[in-house]
Design an enzyme around this catalytic site. Structure first.
Site, short mmCIF file in Angstrom:
data_model
loop_
_atom_site.label_atom_id
_atom_site.label_comp_id
_atom_site.label_asym_id
_atom_site.label_seq_id
_atom_site.Cartn_x
_atom_site.Cartn_y
_atom_site.Cartn_z
N GLY A 7 0.78 -1.24 0.00
CA GLY A 7 0.00 0.00 0.00
C GLY A 7 0.81 1.28 0.00
N ASN A 9 1.77 2.96 -2.59
CA ASN A 9 1.16 3.88 -3.56
C ASN A 9 -0.12 4.50 -3.01
OD1 ASN A 9 2.55 4.15 -6.28
ND2 ASN A 9 2.65 1.93 -5.96
N LYS A 79 -4.64 -9.37 -9.85
CA LYS A 79 -5.65 -10.17 -10.56
C LYS A 79 -6.28 -9.35 -11.67
CE LYS A 79 -5.48 -13.76 -7.76
NZ LYS A 79 -6.25 -13.83 -6.52
N LEU A 80 -7.00 -10.05 -12.55
CA LEU A 80 -7.75 -9.31 -13.58
C LEU A 80 -9.05 -8.79 -12.97
CD1 LEU A 80 -7.67 -11.31 -16.94
CD2 LEU A 80 -6.62 -9.08 -16.44
N ASN A 95 -4.18 1.68 -13.96
CA ASN A 95 -3.28 0.77 -13.23
C ASN A 95 -1.88 1.36 -13.28
OD1 ASN A 95 -2.29 -1.76 -12.07
ND2 ASN A 95 -1.43 -2.18 -14.10
N HIS A 97 2.09 0.23 -13.30
CA HIS A 97 2.95 -0.93 -13.57
C HIS A 97 4.40 -0.48 -13.40
CE1 HIS A 97 4.01 -4.81 -15.25
NE2 HIS A 97 4.94 -4.19 -15.96
N ASP A 138 -2.16 -5.30 -18.64
CA ASP A 138 -1.18 -4.29 -19.08
C ASP A 138 -1.30 -3.91 -20.55
OD1 ASP A 138 -0.16 -4.42 -16.47
OD2 ASP A 138 1.26 -5.99 -17.01
N GLU A 167 7.13 5.91 -8.81
CA GLU A 167 5.70 5.57 -8.82
C GLU A 167 4.93 6.50 -7.89
OE1 GLU A 167 4.38 1.47 -8.41
OE2 GLU A 167 6.40 0.79 -8.86
C1 GAR Z 1 4.01 -1.40 -7.20
O1 GAR Z 1 5.38 -1.42 -7.52
C2 GAR Z 1 3.19 -1.57 -8.46
O2 GAR Z 1 3.75 -0.94 -9.58
C3 GAR Z 1 3.25 -3.07 -8.63
O3 GAR Z 1 3.03 -3.56 -7.32
C4 GAR Z 1 3.63 -2.64 -6.39
C5 GAR Z 1 2.64 -2.32 -5.30
O4 GAR Z 1 3.28 -1.61 -4.29
N1 GAR Z 1 2.27 -3.54 -9.54
C6 GAR Z 1 2.50 -4.55 -10.40
O5 GAR Z 1 3.55 -5.17 -10.44
C7 GAR Z 1 1.33 -4.86 -11.32
N2 GAR Z 1 1.74 -5.65 -12.43
P1 GAR Z 1 2.48 -0.90 -3.15
O6 GAR Z 1 1.50 -1.93 -2.57
O7 GAR Z 1 3.52 -0.52 -2.16
O8 GAR Z 1 1.75 0.28 -3.72
#
Ligand code: GAR
Length: 194
Positions: A7, A9, A79-80, A95, A97, A138, A167
């Site tokens: 979490g 982000n 997940k999708l 999303n 990535h 994606d 990010e």
């Molecule tokens: C982030 O790095 C996001 O880009 C990645 O999961 C992490 C979540 O971090 N998402 C993917 O890899 C999707 N394909 P967070 O829970 O600390 O925000």
């Protein structure tokens, strides 16, 4: 906001939206009550909902409807999203990535796997992408990207940390642009933005 991970982000988004006149995180959805993102939501007094089965269409539509959601943000959701939800919210699901799509995306590409693929490909630049969500992993159009250098002594962990840093600035910018325009739009990442 939909998240399966720690979490971070979500945290950066909550910070960026603090005091915003119109945009707020209305609810955080996770696949289990123990998900880090749900803990962060609870500590910020943001409602949480657990959708244990990612294809539970009724739960998705009921939650998004009940909270009058305008924008769905996936951050670390692996997940999708059910195709019916994508259809109902077409153009309003984004999303993040942790790579420069269209490279290093698709089913099974998440977390350290993405960064390992970047290192294996000997890319010299990586970064993060915010894109619209479609029925496939994606594949939706890119809205914004931020880059970071790949260093010769990088490990998947060190690269992941650098990408995550960017990010945390990219996703809030995507959401703030969407809030201003009323829907997600392509945008230029600003190094000194939120
Ligand atoms: C982030 O790095 C996001 O880009 C990645 O999961 C992490 C979540 O971090 N998402 C993917 O890899 C999707 N394909 P967070 O829970 O600390 O925000």
């Amino acid at each position: 906001m939909v998240a399966s991970g720690r979490g971070s982000n979500l945290k950066s988004l909550l910070n960026a939206l603090e005091g915003h006149p119109t945009a707020q995180v209305a609810v955080v959805i996770g696949h289990s009550a123990g998900v880090g993102a749900l803990g962060i939501a609870r500590s910020h007094l943001v409602p949480t909902v657990v959708i244990a089965e990612s294809n539970d269409l009724k739960a998705w539509l009921a939650t998004l409807g009940a909270f009058k959601i305008d924008l769905v943000v996936l951050a670390g959701y692996l997940k999708l999203v059910p195709p019916e939800v994508v259809e109902a919210y077409r153009g309003r699901i984004i999303n993040i990535h942790p790579a420069l799509l269209p490279k290093h995306g698709g089913r099974g590409m998440y977390g350290d796997r993405v960064h390992r693929a970047v290192l294996d490909a000997r890319d010299t630049i990586s970064g993060a992408t915010v894109h619209l969500v479609t029925e496939d992993y994606d594949q939706g159009s890119t809205l914004g990207q931020a880059t970071v250098p790949v260093l010769t002594d990088d490990t998947p962990e060190s690269l992941a940390k650098r990408v995550l840093g960017v990010e945390h600035r990219l996703l809030p910018q995507a959401v703030l642009h969407a809030a201003r325009e009323g829907h997600p739009v392509p945008f230029e990442f600003m190094e000194n933005g939120p």
